[in-house]
Design a protein around this motif. Structure first.
Motif, short mmCIF file in Angstrom:
data_model
loop_
_atom_site.label_atom_id
_atom_site.label_comp_id
_atom_site.label_asym_id
_atom_site.label_seq_id
_atom_site.Cartn_x
_atom_site.Cartn_y
_atom_site.Cartn_z
N GLU A 146 0.82 -1.21 0.00
CA GLU A 146 0.00 0.00 0.00
C GLU A 146 0.86 1.26 0.00
N THR A 147 2.15 1.10 0.28
CA THR A 147 3.05 2.25 0.38
C THR A 147 3.31 2.84 -1.01
N ILE A 148 3.72 4.11 -1.02
CA ILE A 148 4.03 4.78 -2.29
C ILE A 148 5.30 4.17 -2.88
N PRO A 149 5.28 3.82 -4.18
CA PRO A 149 6.49 3.26 -4.81
C PRO A 149 7.66 4.24 -4.74
N VAL A 150 8.86 3.69 -4.69
CA VAL A 150 10.08 4.51 -4.66
C VAL A 150 10.14 5.41 -5.89
N GLY A 151 9.72 4.85 -7.02
CA GLY A 151 9.72 5.58 -8.28
C GLY A 151 9.02 4.73 -9.31
N ARG B 60 -4.29 -6.07 -9.00
CA ARG B 60 -4.20 -5.58 -7.63
C ARG B 60 -5.18 -4.43 -7.39
N GLU B 61 -5.92 -4.57 -6.32
CA GLU B 61 -6.84 -3.50 -5.93
C GLU B 61 -6.15 -2.62 -4.88
N ASN B 62 -5.89 -1.40 -5.25
CA ASN B 62 -5.19 -0.47 -4.37
C ASN B 62 -5.91 0.87 -4.43
N GLU B 63 -6.34 1.34 -3.29
CA GLU B 63 -7.15 2.57 -3.26
C GLU B 63 -6.37 3.79 -3.74
N HIS B 64 -5.03 3.69 -3.72
CA HIS B 64 -4.21 4.84 -4.12
C HIS B 64 -3.77 4.75 -5.58
N LYS B 65 -4.19 3.70 -6.28
CA LYS B 65 -3.65 3.44 -7.61
C LYS B 65 -3.87 4.61 -8.58
N GLY B 66 -4.93 5.36 -8.39
CA GLY B 66 -5.22 6.48 -9.29
C GLY B 66 -4.57 7.79 -8.88
N SER B 67 -3.84 7.80 -7.76
CA SER B 67 -3.24 9.05 -7.26
C SER B 67 -1.98 9.40 -8.05
N LEU B 68 -1.55 10.65 -7.88
CA LEU B 68 -0.37 11.16 -8.59
C LEU B 68 0.88 10.38 -8.21
N ALA B 69 0.97 9.96 -6.95
CA ALA B 69 2.16 9.23 -6.48
C ALA B 69 2.29 7.87 -7.16
N THR C 231 1.61 7.32 -10.39
CA THR C 231 1.66 7.52 -11.83
C THR C 231 2.60 6.50 -12.48
N GLY C 232 2.13 5.84 -13.52
CA GLY C 232 2.95 4.83 -14.21
C GLY C 232 3.01 3.51 -13.48
N TYR C 233 2.17 3.33 -12.45
CA TYR C 233 2.20 2.10 -11.66
C TYR C 233 1.71 0.91 -12.48
N GLU C 234 0.68 1.14 -13.30
CA GLU C 234 0.11 0.07 -14.11
C GLU C 234 0.41 0.35 -15.57
N ARG C 235 1.26 -0.48 -16.18
CA ARG C 235 1.68 -0.26 -17.56
C ARG C 235 1.63 -1.58 -18.34
N PRO C 236 1.60 -1.51 -19.66
CA PRO C 236 1.59 -2.76 -20.45
C PRO C 236 2.91 -3.51 -20.38
N SER C 237 4.00 -2.80 -20.03
CA SER C 237 5.30 -3.46 -19.86
C SER C 237 6.21 -2.53 -19.06
N TYR C 238 7.07 -3.15 -18.25
CA TYR C 238 8.03 -2.38 -17.44
C TYR C 238 9.45 -2.48 -18.02
N LEU C 239 9.57 -3.19 -19.14
CA LEU C 239 10.87 -3.33 -19.79
C LEU C 239 11.24 -2.04 -20.52
N LEU C 240 12.45 -1.57 -20.31
CA LEU C 240 12.92 -0.35 -20.95
C LEU C 240 13.84 -0.70 -22.13
N ASN C 241 13.85 0.18 -23.11
CA ASN C 241 14.61 -0.07 -24.33
C ASN C 241 16.05 0.41 -24.16
N ALA C 242 16.97 -0.55 -24.09
CA ALA C 242 18.40 -0.23 -23.95
C ALA C 242 19.22 -1.23 -24.76
#
Length: 399
Positions: free
Chosen positions: A11-16, A44-53, A55-66
């Motif tokens: 339930e805590t705010i993600p680090v980033g 996951r049901e999280n009451e804070h999921k829609g908050s600004l903190a 942002t980007g929590y739910e995405r189609p992929s977390y893999l970055l292009n490198a």
């Protein structure tokens, strides 16, 4: 099937914003990890999921292009093709993937652990300090076999850890480190060496029927004194006795950089008519496993199962094929934390233990800055799966 009680506080705010960069050679493992993270965060049901903190929590992929392109001379550079500013980055690297090649002055050159480690540093350098936090997931710890000094030798593992920390890495996660005391090189930074015990037990019980898991019918063996801690933990959580071989070496000569083993001496109770689990951190050439298995068969052991977190198989698979045909070894279990050849995966004697879900749990929890103590000590899950196996309730759907 009842779901295991969730002990993690998510339930805590993600680090980033979460970002995963699997380096070349680690893509397949990274994709499996990403699959679980995407699935869990959508469900996951999280009451804070829609908050600004969040942002980007739910995405189609977390893999970055490198990527790490190379020049004709064999030199290279790290390139990240999207913004990582403020991200909680997880870099995954498999230093043991020997299948990859690159062009060196027009000749094909296989990537060594040194090349993979250098590529890791290039990607860290490409981040340029912009990420909120960098965690390196290096299942096979680079240079972990060179963890202590005897006479005039380099301490490569300690130097590598200090180098990564100096470049801005906050946490290093490895699996079954050859000697966990190497973390003394970076005492003020995060270093976790994760056990693979639960995944081994789960894979064994899923694939082998009729095992009697008690001290009268089964025993855990360490092939050397250095792995006793690993064997004692496995034996303790399974309720079994433990034994050990120690290597008697010839210190008057050096062969291939080490003193040759003269014989393996056994310390422990009788193994007669018992199923035996040999547990080690890695299978390199396999000679130690064969020597121990022969000694156990001479003592009339029944079935022999070899557990090793990393299956390097540096001398090929022919000796293992022969050992299986002769009834010396029944099954060999290693993980997918490092590269597995198609030939290995096709072998009848081989069982692969998938670690991707476990890594996804670790990343998901750490991104919330929550405790991973429950994940690092899976005694409760081990007891549960063994109890279900004994009752005949275990099936292929077990997770």
């Amino acid at each position: 099937m009842p779901r295991r009680e969730e002990k993690r506080n998510l339930e805590t705010i993600p680090v980033g914003s979460l970002g995963i960069i699997p380096l070349k050679g680690c893509e397949s493992l990274g994709e499996k990890v990403d699959y679980y993270l995407v699935k869990w965060r959508q469900e996951r049901e999280n009451e804070h999921k829609g908050s600004l903190a969040f942002t980007g929590y739910e995405r189609p992929s977390y893999l970055l292009n490198a990527e790490v392109p190379r020049f004709g001379s064999g030199e290279a550079k790290g390139v990240i093709k999207q913004s990582v500013r403020g991200d909680d980055l997880y870099l995954m690297v498999d230093v043991c993937n020997h299948s990859l090649t690159y062009s060196l002055f027009g000749k094909e050159n296989h990537m060594s652990p040194d090349d993979h480690y250098q590529d890791l540093k290039r990607i860290i350098a490409a981040v340029g300090g912009k990420a909120r936090r960098i965690t390196v997931i290096m299942p096979f710890l680079y240079e972990s076999r060179q963890h202590k000094r005897t006479s005039r030798e380099s301490l490569d593992c300690a130097i590598a850890l200090q180098e990564l920390v100096g470049m801005g890495v906050d946490n290093i996660i490895t699996f079954d480190a050859h000697d966990p005391r190497v973390q003394n090189a970076i005492p003020l930074n995060g270093f976790e060496t994760v056990r693979t015990t639960y995944q081994f037990i789960k894979a064994l019980l899923r694939n082998i029927n009729g095992l009697q898991i008690d001290s009268d019918h089964m025993m855990v063996i360490s092939p050397d004194e250095g792995g006793m801690g690993r064997a004692i933990y496995l034996a303790s959580v399974m309720g079994l006795d433990v034994g050990m071989f120690y290597k008697r070496r010839d210190y008057t000569q050096v062969v291939d950089g080490r003193n040759p083993i003269v014989s393996h001496e056994f310390l422990g109770t009788s193994v007669e008519d018992k199923d035996v689990i040999i547990v080690d951190d890695m299978i390199s050439s396999g000679e130690s496993i064969f020597d121990v298995a022969k000694a156990l068969k001479q003592r009339k052991a029944a079935h022999i199962y070899a557990f090793a977190t990393f299956g390097l198989f540096t001398s090929g698979l022919d000796k293992f094929d022969k050992a299986y045909e002769e009834g010396l070894i029944d099954r060999v279990l290693t993980t997918n934390l490092i590269y597995q050849t198609p030939e290995l995966l096709s072998r009848e004697w081989y069982i692969s233990c998938d670690m991707s879900k476990y890594i996804a749990y670790l990343i998901d929890t750490l991104n919330h800055d929550a405790s991973i103590s429950d994940l690092l000590n899976p005694v409760e899950r081990i007891n549960s799966i063994i109890a279900r196996y004994k009752k005949g309730e275990l099936d292929t759907q077990v997770k």
